[in-house]
Write a protein that holds these residues in place. Structure first.
Motif, PDB file in Angstrom:
ATOM      1  N   GLY A  55      43.049  27.205  55.981  1.00 44.38           N
ATOM      2  CA  GLY A  55      43.858  26.265  55.206  1.00 44.38           C
ATOM      3  C   GLY A  55      43.518  26.229  53.736  1.00 44.38           C
ATOM      4  O   GLY A  55      43.545  25.162  53.100  1.00 44.38           O
ATOM      5  N   ALA A  56      43.215  27.384  53.161  1.00 40.25           N
ATOM      6  CA  ALA A  56      42.854  27.445  51.742  1.00 40.25           C
ATOM      7  C   ALA A  56      44.000  26.915  50.879  1.00 40.25           C
ATOM      8  O   ALA A  56      45.182  27.150  51.170  1.00 40.25           O
ATOM      9  N   ASN A  57      43.626  26.191  49.818  1.00 37.20           N
ATOM     10  CA  ASN A  57      44.643  25.664  48.912  1.00 37.20           C
ATOM     11  C   ASN A  57      45.059  26.720  47.889  1.00 37.20           C
ATOM     12  O   ASN A  57      44.545  27.844  47.889  1.00 37.20           O
ATOM     13  N   HIS A  58      45.965  26.338  46.994  1.00 37.84           N
ATOM     14  CA  HIS A  58      46.512  27.297  46.039  1.00 37.84           C
ATOM     15  C   HIS A  58      45.427  27.924  45.172  1.00 37.84           C
ATOM     16  O   HIS A  58      45.430  29.144  44.942  1.00 37.84           O
ATOM     17  N   LEU A  59      44.480  27.120  44.720  1.00 38.73           N
ATOM     18  CA  LEU A  59      43.409  27.641  43.873  1.00 38.73           C
ATOM     19  C   LEU A  59      42.533  28.625  44.645  1.00 38.73           C
ATOM     20  O   LEU A  59      42.165  29.689  44.130  1.00 38.73           O
ATOM     21  N   GLU A  60      42.230  28.287  45.891  1.00 36.58           N
ATOM     22  CA  GLU A  60      41.389  29.164  46.708  1.00 36.58           C
ATOM     23  C   GLU A  60      42.096  30.483  47.036  1.00 36.58           C
ATOM     24  O   GLU A  60      41.468  31.546  47.063  1.00 36.58           O
ATOM     25  N   VAL A  61      43.411  30.413  47.255  1.00 37.54           N
ATOM     26  CA  VAL A  61      44.166  31.642  47.482  1.00 37.54           C
ATOM     27  C   VAL A  61      44.154  32.499  46.225  1.00 37.54           C
ATOM     28  O   VAL A  61      44.003  33.729  46.287  1.00 37.54           O
ATOM     29  N   SER A  62      44.290  31.860  45.058  1.00 36.08           N
ATOM     30  CA  SER A  62      44.239  32.598  43.795  1.00 36.08           C
ATOM     31  C   SER A  62      42.891  33.289  43.622  1.00 36.08           C
ATOM     32  O   SER A  62      42.813  34.418  43.111  1.00 36.08           O
ATOM     33  N   GLN A  63      41.832  32.633  44.053  1.00 31.99           N
ATOM     34  CA  GLN A  63      40.502  33.240  43.975  1.00 31.99           C
ATOM     35  C   GLN A  63      40.407  34.453  44.894  1.00 31.99           C
ATOM     36  O   GLN A  63      39.770  35.458  44.554  1.00 31.99           O
ATOM     37  N   ARG A  64      41.051  34.375  46.039  1.00 33.72           N
ATOM     38  CA  ARG A  64      41.061  35.513  46.959  1.00 33.72           C
ATOM     39  C   ARG A  64      41.779  36.705  46.322  1.00 33.72           C
ATOM     40  O   ARG A  64      41.337  37.857  46.461  1.00 33.72           O
ATOM     41  N   LEU A  65      42.873  36.433  45.632  1.00 33.58           N
ATOM     42  CA  LEU A  65      43.603  37.503  44.972  1.00 33.58           C
ATOM     43  C   LEU A  65      42.749  38.152  43.885  1.00 33.58           C
ATOM     44  O   LEU A  65      42.785  39.378  43.701  1.00 33.58           O
ATOM     45  N   ALA A  66      41.980  37.334  43.177  1.00 31.00           N
ATOM     46  CA  ALA A  66      41.092  37.871  42.140  1.00 31.00           C
ATOM     47  C   ALA A  66      40.006  38.753  42.759  1.00 31.00           C
ATOM     48  O   ALA A  66      39.643  39.800  42.200  1.00 31.00           O
ATOM     49  N   VAL A  67      39.491  38.355  43.919  1.00 30.31           N
ATOM     50  CA  VAL A  67      38.477  39.151  44.618  1.00 30.31           C
ATOM     51  C   VAL A  67      39.058  40.502  45.040  1.00 30.31           C
ATOM     52  O   VAL A  67      38.393  41.542  44.941  1.00 30.31           O
ATOM     53  N   LEU A  68      40.314  40.502  45.508  1.00 28.85           N
ATOM     54  CA  LEU A  68      40.953  41.754  45.907  1.00 28.85           C
ATOM     55  C   LEU A  68      41.001  42.733  44.742  1.00 28.85           C
ATOM     56  O   LEU A  68      40.684  43.920  44.889  1.00 28.85           O
ATOM     57  N   LYS A  69      41.372  42.246  43.576  1.00 29.38           N
ATOM     58  CA  LYS A  69      41.481  43.129  42.404  1.00 29.38           C
ATOM     59  C   LYS A  69      40.118  43.660  41.972  1.00 29.38           C
ATOM     60  O   LYS A  69      39.954  44.860  41.724  1.00 29.38           O
ATOM     61  N   GLN A  70      39.138  42.760  41.863  1.00 34.10           N
ATOM     62  CA  GLN A  70      37.822  43.178  41.390  1.00 34.10           C
ATOM     63  C   GLN A  70      37.171  44.162  42.363  1.00 34.10           C
ATOM     64  O   GLN A  70      36.605  45.185  41.961  1.00 34.10           O
ATOM     65  N   SER A  71      37.276  43.880  43.654  1.00 29.94           N
ATOM     66  CA  SER A  71      36.657  44.764  44.653  1.00 29.94           C
ATOM     67  C   SER A  71      37.383  46.109  44.720  1.00 29.94           C
ATOM     68  O   SER A  71      36.762  47.144  44.963  1.00 29.94           O
ATOM     69  N   LEU A  72      38.702  46.095  44.483  1.00 30.13           N
ATOM     70  CA  LEU A  72      39.446  47.353  44.456  1.00 30.13           C
ATOM     71  C   LEU A  72      38.969  48.206  43.286  1.00 30.13           C
ATOM     72  O   LEU A  72      38.771  49.424  43.433  1.00 30.13           O
ATOM     73  N   SER A  73      38.773  47.591  42.141  1.00 31.49           N
ATOM     74  CA  SER A  73      38.284  48.315  40.965  1.00 31.49           C
ATOM     75  C   SER A  73      36.940  48.979  41.249  1.00 31.49           C
ATOM     76  O   SER A  73      36.727  50.155  40.927  1.00 31.49           O
ATOM     77  N   GLU A  74      36.049  48.245  41.898  1.00 28.20           N
ATOM     78  CA  GLU A  74      34.729  48.791  42.227  1.00 28.20           C
ATOM     79  C   GLU A  74      34.833  49.903  43.271  1.00 28.20           C
ATOM     80  O   GLU A  74      34.131  50.921  43.193  1.00 28.20           O
ATOM     81  N   THR A  75      35.729  49.723  44.231  1.00 21.85           N
ATOM     82  CA  THR A  75      35.901  50.720  45.294  1.00 21.85           C
ATOM     83  C   THR A  75      36.466  52.021  44.744  1.00 21.85           C
ATOM     84  O   THR A  75      36.056  53.117  45.152  1.00 21.85           O
ATOM     85  N   LEU A  76      37.398  51.924  43.801  1.00 19.72           N
ATOM     86  CA  LEU A  76      38.006  53.122  43.227  1.00 19.72           C
ATOM     87  C   LEU A  76      36.999  53.979  42.469  1.00 19.72           C
ATOM     88  O   LEU A  76      37.191  55.185  42.325  1.00 19.72           O
ATOM     89  N   THR A  77      35.934  53.378  41.983  1.00 16.66           N
ATOM     90  CA  THR A  77      34.889  54.169  41.319  1.00 16.66           C
ATOM     91  C   THR A  77      34.256  55.144  42.307  1.00 16.66           C
ATOM     92  O   THR A  77      33.984  56.306  41.967  1.00 16.66           O
ATOM     93  N   ARG A  78      34.029  54.688  43.532  1.00 16.10           N
ATOM     94  CA  ARG A  78      33.432  55.561  44.553  1.00 16.10           C
ATOM     95  C   ARG A  78      34.470  56.518  45.145  1.00 16.10           C
ATOM     96  O   ARG A  78      34.154  57.648  45.482  1.00 16.10           O
TER      97      ARG A  78
END
Length: 456
Positions: A55-78
């Motif tokens: 039941g994450a709220n709007h802010l928490e969902v936005s944080q999840r989206l930010a995690v997806l982007k940052q982790s994708l950036s790190e993954t693409l390096t490898r």
């Protein structure tokens, strides 16, 4: 949401997610392997569905989206080739252009869509159209679309070039991205396909295009899901057991069972029993000697084939035996031949034999591929595992050019099999009303029914 409302997926942003660290100059050009030329489809699309479990709220969902982007950036390096663009059919420009990344909003709750998913709408969650038109120079290797539902549920649609990943390779990338997002595991891919199957020309691409092209069909197709739960799979394995195949795998048993009834549907439509060709894509990683490292990246597959002539026994045990014989030929000795000086001769003959037989007048072709045991349901980005994993049909749903195609995935429990079957509309109507088939398979069940609990 009103049942009559049409689901809308609105793109709200498009961007490039670049690798967190630049790719070294000496890795700038990535040479594709010979086997990367085998599959003509540009992508193997996949969509993962994640409920808002907590039941994450709007802010928490936005944080999840930010995690997806940052982790994708790190993954693409490898996974540096995945951050590049297609240079040509022989290479990738590892220019750090990054992944195409779109974020979209969906005007309904995830449970509304999953209650009775319309398969022809799944393409809306993907960043690319699923078709057989080849990737062109300059296109991104990796394309991702993250879709946010009104309830906070998320679907992740992924299209990575088939030139660099097969199903196993896609699984490795997902494991790496999800592990980085939740901090559980750092995956380093073994990028070795090019050294195993080097190439400097496009003869296999040209041969495979001829072979696959001879198996395409014109007309109107439809894709439907046939789901076998754990007890149905166990029943099929027991029925498929014989002295020649005392230990059928679940993929062999389900493949043979479906083959039996798609042949029956073709017979009912045409009015006569026709010869049939079945192909199965085979993962070569564990068939090499020695076996490859886990997390090996590349399109490391070959095609097994089985024939059922007009007068063949179409009992389940006999068909399982045919499937087993076809797949068992793709063994260590065969892979050794592929890598030897006679490899081009072996590959050419294999493709020609399949194309010549499958394209004969009055011969039916059915292409199978299994995504079971790839761990797609384990992809946890930090807020739970997917509730459903989907693929799309052959040539795109509703396409006028298609192949008879069966893609098998595990169910969310891990014990069942979900088969996505693409056929001619008339044959599908016959198949979908076959009571013997439906005695063991559920037709287009809601993914929510497969959970056995109220997870969302």
């Amino acid at each position: 949401m009103d049942e009559t409302m049409i689901m809308e997926v609105q793109i709200i942003s498009k961007e490039s997610i670049k690798p967190s660290s630049p790719t070294p100059n000496h890795l700038r050009t990535f040479k594709l392997s010979l086997l990367d030329q085998l599959i003509p489809a540009p992508y193997a699309p996949i969509v993962l569905f994640y409920p808002n479990y907590d039941g994450a709220n709007h802010l928490e969902v936005s944080q999840r989206l930010a995690v997806l982007k940052q982790s994708l950036s790190e993954t693409l390096t490898r996974f540096y080739p995945l951050a590049g663009t297609i240079k040509d059919d022989l290479s990738i420009d590892c220019c750090d252009e990054g992944a195409y990344y779109a974020t979209a909003q969906v005007n309904c709750d995830l449970s509304h869509f999953l209650n009775k998913p319309e398969l022809q709408l799944i393409h809306k969650f993907l960043p690319c159209e699923a078709n057989f038109q080849g990737s062109t120079a300059g296109t991104r290797v990796t394309n991702i679309q993250v879709n946010v539902f009104g309830c906070g549920g998320i679907t992740i649609g992924i299209c990575i070039s088939h030139k660099i990943v097969d199903g196993d390779g896609l699984s490795t990338f997902l494991k790496g991205w999800a592990g980085t997002a939740c901090g559980s595991e750092v995956v380093y891919p073994h990028i070795m396909a090019t050294s195993l199957f080097p190439t400097n020309d496009l003869w296999l691409r040209d041969s495979s295009i001829v072979m696959w092209g001879s198996l395409f069909k014109m007309g109107k197709c439809i894709t439907r899901r046939f789901v076998f739960d754990a007890s149905a799979v166990a029943t099929l394995k027991a029925k498929a057991t014989s002295s020649s195949v005392p230990n059928p795998t679940r993929v062999e048993a389900v493949s043979a069972f479906i083959w039996k009834y798609v042949m029956a549907a073709a017979k009912e439509k045409s009015g006569t029993k026709r010869p049939s060709l079945l192909t199965h894509l085979v993962n070569l990683r564990k068939r090499m000697a020695p076996t490859l490292f886990e997390n090996s990246l590349g399109s490391l597959i070959w095609i097994a084939s089985s024939k059922c002539m007009a007068k063949c026994d179409v009992g389940l045990q006999a068909l399982v035996d045919q499937v087993r014989q076809g797949i068992s030929k793709i063994n260590g000795d065969f892979v050794k031949k592929l890598r030897s000086n006679e490899g081009s001769t072996v590959m050419s003959k294999s493709l020609k034999d399949m194309g010549d037989f499958g394209s004969k007048e009055g011969v039916d072709f059915f292409g199978f591929t299994s995504w079971c045991n790839f761990g797609f349901y384990e992809a946890d980005f930090g807020w739970g595992k997917p509730i459903w994993v989907s693929c799309t049909g052959s040539g795109g749903l509703g396409s006028a050019v298609y192949m008879n195609l069966i893609v098998m995935l595990e169910t969310v429990s891990g014990n069942g099999i979900e088969a996505w079957v693409t056929l001619d509309e008339q044959e599908m109507e016959i198949l979908g009303s076959n009571q013997e088939l439906l005695g063991l398979a559920s037709l287009d069940p809601s993914p929510l029914q497969l959970l056995g609990n109220s997870a969302i």
